[in-house]
Design a protein around this motif. Structure first.
Motif, short mmCIF file in Angstrom:
data_model
loop_
_atom_site.label_atom_id
_atom_site.label_comp_id
_atom_site.label_asym_id
_atom_site.label_seq_id
_atom_site.Cartn_x
_atom_site.Cartn_y
_atom_site.Cartn_z
N PHE A 81 1.07 -0.77 -0.07
CA PHE A 81 0.05 -0.02 0.12
C PHE A 81 0.86 1.47 -0.54
CE2 PHE A 81 -1.56 3.05 2.04
CZ PHE A 81 -2.70 4.03 1.91
N GLY A 82 0.34 2.42 -0.72
CA GLY A 82 0.86 3.49 -0.89
C GLY A 82 1.57 3.68 -1.74
N GLU A 83 3.17 4.42 -1.96
CA GLU A 83 3.64 4.89 -3.58
C GLU A 83 5.00 3.49 -3.17
OE1 GLU A 83 2.70 7.10 -5.65
OE2 GLU A 83 0.99 7.23 -4.47
N ALA A 84 5.66 3.60 -4.74
CA ALA A 84 6.33 2.76 -4.57
C ALA A 84 7.74 3.13 -3.81
CB ALA A 84 7.17 2.48 -6.07
N CYS A 85 8.17 4.41 -3.46
CA CYS A 85 9.08 4.79 -2.55
C CYS A 85 8.80 4.68 -1.10
CB CYS A 85 9.54 6.76 -2.87
SG CYS A 85 7.88 7.25 -2.01
N SER A 86 7.98 4.20 -0.71
CA SER A 86 7.66 4.04 0.95
C SER A 86 6.53 3.23 0.44
CB SER A 86 6.95 5.46 1.16
OG SER A 86 6.12 6.55 0.70
N ALA A 87 6.03 2.07 0.33
CA ALA A 87 4.62 0.65 0.64
C ALA A 87 5.21 0.14 1.62
CB ALA A 87 5.02 0.59 -1.05
#
Length: 167
Positions: free
Chosen positions: A154-160
């Motif tokens: 969940f989230g964005e690739a940089c901070s999943a």
């Protein structure tokens, strides 16, 4: 200097963005309180007259949520009667908040998606959105994705944040 390489774009990671399934259209919330005596008491004759004189055509092609902003105790037929009036014009009518409306719309669209594209792949359930995506839509989506995806984050690739990994 070394060339900057986008490792995310080159990975097998798939992004599932609920915003892609947002149904465009005008969202409107109708409050019953103004049609009640002092905002709390439903007088049937006055209520019916107010509904009769209301311009329902203004909601043409709207997605509508019907609610009451006061703590009035309303008979079940009050919301139903408003629905009868607005249904010929609105695309969709729900009883509740605008979030309830979005939940209903996502609950209708998410089961129609072909999730096989995510088969055995790592998937990011995109967390940031510009549109009103209710929490319930994420709950529905992850249940569908779990059946196909190798893993769900969940989230964005940089901070999943890892949510699920098939054993």
């Amino acid at each position: 200097m070394d060339e900057i390489i986008n490792k995310v774009a080159n990975s097998s990671l798939q992004v599932f963005d609920l915003e892609d399934y947002y149904i465009p259209g005008i969202r409107t919330q109708i409050d019953l309180a103004p049609w009640l005596y002092e905002g709390f008491i439903l007088k049937e004759k006055d209520f019916r007259e107010a509904l009769k004189n209301h311009n329902w055509e203004q909601y043409q092609d709207h997605f509508v949520a019907i609610h009451c902003s006061t703590d009035a105790i309303l008979p079940a037929w009050a919301t139903i009667l408003v629905t009868v009036q607005i249904a010929p014009f609105a695309k969709k009518v729900v009883c509740g908040s605008l979030e309830d409306l979005e939940t209903t719309l996502y609950a209708e669209i998410l089961p129609t998606i072909d999730y096989s594209a995510y088969q055995d792949k790592p998937v990011i359930l995109k967390g940031c959105s510009k549109k009103a995506v209710p929490q319930s839509a994420y709950v529905l989506a992850v249940q569908k994705l779990q059946k196909y995806a190798k893993s769900v984050l969940f989230g964005e690739a940089c901070s999943a944040v890892p949510l699920y990994k098939r054993r």
